[in-house]
Design a protein around this motif. Structure first.
Motif, PDB file in Angstrom:
ATOM      1  N   ARG A  70       0.894  -1.152   0.089  1.00 25.60           N
ATOM      2  CA  ARG A  70      -0.065  -0.121  -0.006  1.00 25.60           C
ATOM      3  C   ARG A  70       0.780   1.196  -0.117  1.00 25.60           C
ATOM      4  O   ARG A  70       0.722   2.350  -0.832  1.00 25.60           O
ATOM      5  N   ILE A  82      -5.563   3.941  -4.882  1.00 26.56           N
ATOM      6  CA  ILE A  82      -5.739   2.037  -4.807  1.00 26.56           C
ATOM      7  C   ILE A  82      -7.379   1.901  -4.802  1.00 26.56           C
ATOM      8  O   ILE A  82      -7.817   2.580  -3.788  1.00 26.56           O
ATOM      9  N   GLU A 114      -9.401  -1.244  -3.828  1.00 27.20           N
ATOM     10  CA  GLU A 114      -9.442  -2.399  -3.444  1.00 27.20           C
ATOM     11  C   GLU A 114     -10.574  -3.186  -3.794  1.00 27.20           C
ATOM     12  O   GLU A 114     -11.965  -3.028  -3.300  1.00 27.20           O
ATOM     13  N   TYR A 132     -11.370  -8.280  -0.962  1.00 29.68           N
ATOM     14  CA  TYR A 132     -10.619  -8.744   0.045  1.00 29.68           C
ATOM     15  C   TYR A 132     -11.205  -9.878   0.688  1.00 29.68           C
ATOM     16  O   TYR A 132     -12.376  -9.714   1.162  1.00 29.68           O
ATOM     17  N   TRP A 189      -6.356  -5.490  -6.272  1.00 29.60           N
ATOM     18  CA  TRP A 189      -6.154  -4.091  -6.150  1.00 29.60           C
ATOM     19  C   TRP A 189      -6.212  -3.646  -7.996  1.00 29.60           C
ATOM     20  O   TRP A 189      -5.625  -4.084  -8.539  1.00 29.60           O
TER      21      TRP A 189
END
Length: 171
Positions: A29, A39, A41, A44, A60
């Motif tokens: 990150r 970024i 995401e 996850y 990502w």
């Protein structure tokens, strides 16, 4: 949606080691953040598998806008299957770390026409042709420079991740 020009095929880094999942996540990150990448995401996952190991996975999509028309993009697909282990640090303290396999797949590409101003439309089909001619004949040096800069970032992230995995291990 713009036009994507892939720099090269995706590269995969894989290593079996004792590592700290949280530190590795934060390192990645920070690496992209320091270089101006935003970024997103998109996924996850952190779950316990049937064999007792833990699966860490995330995807990502990173982008850095370089002009009104172009973005540098990275796609990172991370997977780690590991078990928690206790490791003793140099100062005698104990720490929980993860022992297992880390696999990171990274691809890079230029995204052109990010605002979709030059996409093929029925009423203005000539615009797309004009833009393609401009890109191929007039702005060739700019695209070459952008590909070179993105290639440098791509090589740097691959080298830095490999170095990190070699130096930040607890085994």
């Amino acid at each position: 949606m713009g036009v994507k020009d892939f720099l090269s095929p995706p590269k995969t880094i894989s290593s079996t080691l004792v590592f700290d999942q949280k530190e590795l996540y934060n390192y990645l990150r920070k690496w992209f953040g320091e270089r101006g990448y935003d970024i997103a995401e998109t996924e996850y996952t952190e779950k316990v598998l049937a064999n007792g190991n833990k699966l860490y996975a995330f995807i990502w999509l990173l982008d850095k806008r370089v002009d009104d028309y172009t973005k540098f993009m990275f796609a990172v697909d991370y997977k780690a299957e590991a078990e928690n282990v206790q490791v003793e640090l140099h100062d005698g303290k104990k720490k929980t770390a993860q022992k297992g396999t880390v696999t990171i797949k990274i691809s890079s590409f230029l995204e052109k026409d990010i605002e979709s101003e030059w996409t093929l439309k029925k009423e203005k089909a000539y615009q797309t042709l004009i833009r393609e001619m401009y890109d191929k004949m007039v702005a060739k040096g700019k695209w070459s420079r952008y590909q070179s800069n993105l290639g440098k970032d791509f090589s740097a992230v691959l080298a830095d991740i490999k170095t990190y995995l070699k130096t930040h291990r607890y085994d």
